[in-house]
Design an enzyme around this catalytic site. Sequence first.
Site, PDB file in Angstrom:
ATOM      1  N   CYS A 181       0.833  -1.197   0.000  1.00 48.52           N
ATOM      2  CA  CYS A 181       0.000   0.000   0.000  1.00 48.52           C
ATOM      3  C   CYS A 181       0.870   1.250   0.000  1.00 48.52           C
ATOM      4  O   CYS A 181       2.086   1.181   0.091  1.00 48.52           O
ATOM      5  CB  CYS A 181      -0.886   0.008   1.232  1.00 48.52           C
ATOM      6  SG  CYS A 181       0.099   0.009   2.722  1.00 48.52           S
ATOM      7  N   CYS A 238       3.097   1.494   3.128  1.00 43.81           N
ATOM      8  CA  CYS A 238       4.346   0.736   3.090  1.00 43.81           C
ATOM      9  C   CYS A 238       5.377   1.488   2.257  1.00 43.81           C
ATOM     10  O   CYS A 238       6.535   1.602   2.632  1.00 43.81           O
ATOM     11  CB  CYS A 238       4.163  -0.622   2.401  1.00 43.81           C
ATOM     12  SG  CYS A 238       2.728  -1.533   2.880  1.00 43.81           S
ATOM     13  N   ASP A 246       5.938 -37.221  -7.287  1.00 51.58           N
ATOM     14  CA  ASP A 246       7.009 -37.466  -6.334  1.00 51.58           C
ATOM     15  C   ASP A 246       6.313 -37.588  -4.981  1.00 51.58           C
ATOM     16  O   ASP A 246       5.192 -37.116  -4.812  1.00 51.58           O
ATOM     17  CB  ASP A 246       7.978 -36.283  -6.374  1.00 51.58           C
ATOM     18  CG  ASP A 246       9.019 -36.373  -5.290  1.00 51.58           C
ATOM     19  OD1 ASP A 246       9.488 -37.491  -5.052  1.00 51.58           O
ATOM     20  OD2 ASP A 246       9.353 -35.347  -4.696  1.00 51.58           O
ATOM     21  N   ASP A 256      14.076 -34.842  -8.781  1.00 51.60           N
ATOM     22  CA  ASP A 256      12.992 -34.893  -9.771  1.00 51.60           C
ATOM     23  C   ASP A 256      13.301 -34.073 -11.013  1.00 51.60           C
ATOM     24  O   ASP A 256      12.605 -34.168 -12.010  1.00 51.60           O
ATOM     25  CB  ASP A 256      11.694 -34.336  -9.174  1.00 51.60           C
ATOM     26  CG  ASP A 256      11.264 -35.093  -7.952  1.00 51.60           C
ATOM     27  OD1 ASP A 256      11.277 -36.324  -8.020  1.00 51.60           O
ATOM     28  OD2 ASP A 256      10.925 -34.452  -6.949  1.00 51.60           O
TER      29      ASP A 256
END
Lengths: 723, 52
Positions: free
Chosen positions: A35, A38, A445, A623
């Site tokens: 915002c 911030c 996985d 993986d």
Amino acid sequence: MALTYDALGSDLGAFLKRREDGAASFDLLVPDARCAGCMGKIEREVQAVPGVRLARLNLTSKRLSVEFGAGGGANPAAVMAAVTGLGYRATPYDPAAAADAHDREGRALILAIAVAGFGVMNTMMFSVPIWAGLFGQELGPATRTVMMWFSGIVGAPCAIYAGMPFFKSAWRSLKARRANMDVPISIGVLLTLAVSFSETILGGRDAYFDAAVSLLFLLLIGRWLEHRLRARASSAAADLLALQAPTATLVGEGDALTVTPISQVQPGDLLLVRPGERFPVDGRVVAGASELDNSLLTGETAPVAVGAGEVCRAGALNLSGLLRLRAEARSEDSALAAIARLVELGAQSKSRYVQLADKAAAIYVPVVHTAALLTFAGGWMLGLGPREALIRAAAVLIVTCPCALGLAVPAVQITASARLFRRGVLVKSGAALERLAEVDHVVFDKTGVLTEGRPQLVDGDQGALALAAPLARASRHPLAHALAEAAGDGVLASEVVEHPGLGVEGLINGRRARLGRAAFLGAESGGTQTELWFGFDGEAPIRFGFADSVRGDAAATIAALKARGLGVEVLSGDLAGPVGGAAAAAGIATWRAGCTPQEKAALVDALKREGKTVLMVGDGLNDAGALAKAHAAMAPGTALEASQNAADLVFSGDGLAPVVQALDVAQDARKRAMENFGFAALYNLVAAPAAMLGFVNPFVAAIAMSGSSLVVTLNALRTGARR
Amino acid sequence: MNILMFLAPFSLGLGLMAVAAFWWSLRNGQYDDPAGDAARILVDDPEDRPAP
């Protein structure tokens, strides 16, 4: 786990982008800035750091760029401290990764759209009077020719400029002896411009300048949508990776700590790995004791104890103790490198995939060009004269021009990925969606995908739990954390001491107690289960068992996949016991345990040879090879960098439901794209004969073209709307 | 009809000015941070007070 940067202890110099005049800049990702408040707070605070000349937060990309003055004294660590001190997470961008912030291609496309838009509006200004002349209104031939000249002078340069992206791509594709969709577009536009000019000079009736420019305008919109999809996905992917902070902490002379990008670590460097950090490179422990979580490397869930002299592999997670490590390989040569090679091999096989639009072009191009050629030859032979025959051939090209086809796929893909993006699924490319729609077999996985990827208490007495909880709450170890979570809120033990690699010790109600490994408590470890022991001084220790539990929606997700007729199986590097248990809990009959990364990739290849189209869902380094080999691949946002790079889609959140959602949206997108192709084919079946017979004039061409594009775009907007 | 010879180039000139303005705004980074630009107006700058 978030990294903490202590402002005085570490030097972030490697993340500075230095300029020649001594000034420097520094880019940070501040993902929680949302915002105006911030923004004001962060900018004010950072601006106040000594040496900072300018701090500007981009609220759209969440990127804070800080410029330091030329006088030296650039202190990025102080900036980090200022931002984290305000309570925001902040991670530095690698300068190499941040270089791509300016989106040149996107700007060039936008500018081409602007020029084409200008061309459309202003050629139309002259086209409307010409069209009026077509319907018998008063417009003398002289005025009409003047209008056509105006139209050409405005339209042709705009068309040439706006067409450049298409001309270049067509030229590249012709040089590679292939014909993509840009070849007919380029030929159509250039031939139309040529015929229109010759008609204008000869004082004819048909000039298609407006059609050529508006065709390019509509196509450029499709091209830009496609570009935005890619750009947004790659910047979101870069943010995810920046959040994983691919940094290493070097220990220099006199124990000075320096934070550097992983790529700059050399063999022989002394590194510090804090609890909660991942090992940046392969190395040997010099000092300290701890436990490692290898789950992303091998799929094993049980922590492994390490001490001085033992080898740790890059990618493993340090759980409990502070470790000093002597680097034994550079990051390119670490255990990761073998996996990276697997990924490369897989990526090559994926790049051979032919996209839907290119498949359509392969059918469309020869058909339309033959039709145009036949029109010209046939018309001339049947006595139309070369000029009229050429006009009709050009009309065939322009009216059948793949305007609808060019928009058919990008419009669908951008709608589909926007819908998925809102559900937390990041689609990396349009081709990924197309491949996902073809999948008929899903390989999971286990660790971190089917399961939560972190241990949970499964075996322990409630009374004992309440006794051990105060000590567990005081420890940062994941097993203790799981114990504390199971016990809920409550009191803390006092005088707590962590013994790295062993456990914690402290006072509960004035009594000395220990929580940790079996050896720490003097107990006999039993069985294969991950365990933790607790006991008061002088009493018999009590045992707690942990297991990595299956995700809450795993069973529902697998059932949904099976209901859609997909085959499901599990490939894991973990031991047979936990894999079988997790597979049974999720309702999967086919599973295989103890696979190495190479075996996983080979098994995916074998499935391919059986004629299956495989979707791989995985997160670990083990993986990555399989992810790259599979026809389509998904990885959770918690996966390691290599796996995210190898995956086509990255999903966030706690559940597996995004897998089903993504499959549904991908199939929906494919259906819409097919509908669009069907519509475009139908349209061309009517338009092409009409153009051959000479029923098409510039007015009809303009209406037909924009009408068909509109229908295709509206149909695309329906993608995934019901879910 | 002679008025066309004046009006047509004039309107084209206006259109070209619009394209040039757009080009400038694009190069100048006006579209780099739409969310931030909307929020920035709400941030109070301590030095930005009306003159006494």
